[in-house]
Design a protein around this motif. Sequence first.
Motif, PDB file in Angstrom:
ATOM      1  N   UNK A  71       0.829  -1.254   0.044  1.00 60.08           N
ATOM      2  CA  UNK A  71      -0.061  -0.106  -0.077  1.00 60.08           C
ATOM      3  C   UNK A  71       1.005   1.135   0.016  1.00 60.08           C
ATOM      4  N   UNK A  72       0.378   2.272  -0.301  1.00 61.60           N
ATOM      5  CA  UNK A  72       1.100   3.495  -0.633  1.00 61.60           C
ATOM      6  C   UNK A  72       0.210   4.824   0.194  1.00 61.60           C
ATOM      7  N   UNK A  73       1.172   5.826   0.276  1.00 61.06           N
ATOM      8  CA  UNK A  73       0.573   6.963   0.885  1.00 61.06           C
ATOM      9  C   UNK A  73       0.969   8.280  -0.146  1.00 61.06           C
ATOM     10  N   UNK A  74       0.428   8.897  -0.820  1.00 62.72           N
ATOM     11  CA  UNK A  74       1.343   9.914  -1.764  1.00 62.72           C
ATOM     12  C   UNK A  74       1.381  11.143  -0.853  1.00 62.72           C
ATOM     13  N   UNK A  75       2.768  11.616  -0.971  1.00 65.72           N
ATOM     14  CA  UNK A  75       2.971  12.839  -0.139  1.00 65.72           C
ATOM     15  C   UNK A  75       2.670  14.114  -1.056  1.00 65.72           C
ATOM     16  N   UNK A  76       3.289  13.889  -2.266  1.00 72.58           N
ATOM     17  CA  UNK A  76       3.057  15.147  -2.984  1.00 72.58           C
ATOM     18  C   UNK A  76       3.417  14.591  -4.594  1.00 72.58           C
ATOM     19  N   UNK A  77       2.883  15.270  -5.512  1.00 77.38           N
ATOM     20  CA  UNK A  77       2.886  14.841  -6.668  1.00 77.38           C
ATOM     21  C   UNK A  77       2.733  16.076  -7.655  1.00 77.38           C
ATOM     22  N   UNK A  78       3.792  16.153  -8.432  1.00 74.59           N
ATOM     23  CA  UNK A  78       3.700  17.543  -9.376  1.00 74.59           C
ATOM     24  C   UNK A  78       4.727  17.312 -10.654  1.00 74.59           C
ATOM     25  N   UNK A  79       4.960  18.492 -11.260  1.00 67.77           N
ATOM     26  CA  UNK A  79       5.971  18.448 -12.373  1.00 67.77           C
ATOM     27  C   UNK A  79       7.455  17.780 -11.982  1.00 67.77           C
ATOM     28  N   UNK A  80       7.870  18.113 -10.799  1.00 65.68           N
ATOM     29  CA  UNK A  80       9.240  17.992 -10.399  1.00 65.68           C
ATOM     30  C   UNK A  80       9.354  16.425 -10.228  1.00 65.68           C
ATOM     31  N   UNK A 115       7.529  12.779  -7.738  1.00 65.52           N
ATOM     32  CA  UNK A 115       6.509  12.323  -6.769  1.00 65.52           C
ATOM     33  C   UNK A 115       7.087  11.887  -5.731  1.00 65.52           C
ATOM     34  N   UNK A 116       6.524  11.990  -4.275  1.00 69.71           N
ATOM     35  CA  UNK A 116       7.308  11.203  -3.123  1.00 69.71           C
ATOM     36  C   UNK A 116       5.905  10.768  -2.441  1.00 69.71           C
ATOM     37  N   UNK A 117       6.414   9.596  -2.011  1.00 67.32           N
ATOM     38  CA  UNK A 117       5.127   8.600  -1.371  1.00 67.32           C
ATOM     39  C   UNK A 117       5.862   7.815  -0.264  1.00 67.32           C
ATOM     40  N   UNK A 165      10.941   8.724  -3.730  1.00 66.53           N
ATOM     41  CA  UNK A 165      10.669   9.842  -4.475  1.00 66.53           C
ATOM     42  C   UNK A 165      11.261   9.571  -6.114  1.00 66.53           C
ATOM     43  N   UNK A 166      10.518  10.028  -6.947  1.00 66.38           N
ATOM     44  CA  UNK A 166      10.872   9.735  -8.427  1.00 66.38           C
ATOM     45  C   UNK A 166      10.486  10.851  -9.053  1.00 66.38           C
ATOM     46  N   UNK A 167      11.117  10.914 -10.312  1.00 60.94           N
ATOM     47  CA  UNK A 167      11.092  12.167 -11.325  1.00 60.94           C
ATOM     48  C   UNK A 167      10.305  11.769 -12.340  1.00 60.94           C
TER      49      UNK A 167
END
Length: 212
Positions: free
Chosen positions: A114-123, A125-127, A191-193
């Motif tokens: 399972x996951x919890x996405x903390x932030x996702x955007x143009x730069x 995502x981090x989860x 985190x991935x870009x």
Amino acid sequence: MTDIAHHIPEALLASYVSGTLAQPFALVVAAHVSICEECRANLAAHEAVGGVLLDAFDPISITSDLRNRVMAGLDDDIPPEPERPRGDDTFPTPVLEALGSKAPKWRSLGPGAKQCILNAGKEGSVRLLHIAPGFAVPDHTHGGLELTLVLQGAFKDETGRFARGDLEVADDTLEHTPVAEEGMPCICLAATDAPLKFSAFVPRLLQPLFRI
């Protein structure tokens, strides 16, 4: 000193200090530094070097009007900074701040994960990832950079073993199948870009749904 075996590469740490590291990766670096004495000392060394470089620049003259406006601004009422949440045995302070001091809202990725996405955007995502003992993340490579920090438990892959505080740095040259060790669940900050590149058809099919 801690038992952490896998640390932040110098280039990433320098980018973090200069403020040029993308936000998703900066959160992972901040979390690692908060629990790693060695990298915390290395960070301080980088910051000291940066201070020396700034001192080497010639001073820039400012107008009296600008100086007066800056001094006047110092008299403005500045609200006190909110108290930072204190890290616990699983989530260091930077992660708790990203969570808003609340428990993770886990979403299933299928059996054992399972996951919890903390932030996702143009730069990027981090989860947070939560992998049950003995379960594996499907075999994959990467479309860009991936930083994975272990917060609880441990996992093994083709490159070695990663336990609490260890940071794995992966790019498009690495294909791996991380497997959570037996015992407690493995919780990671990742985190991935760019999207991951899964080898199997089913993970590729579900990838847009899971935003991973």
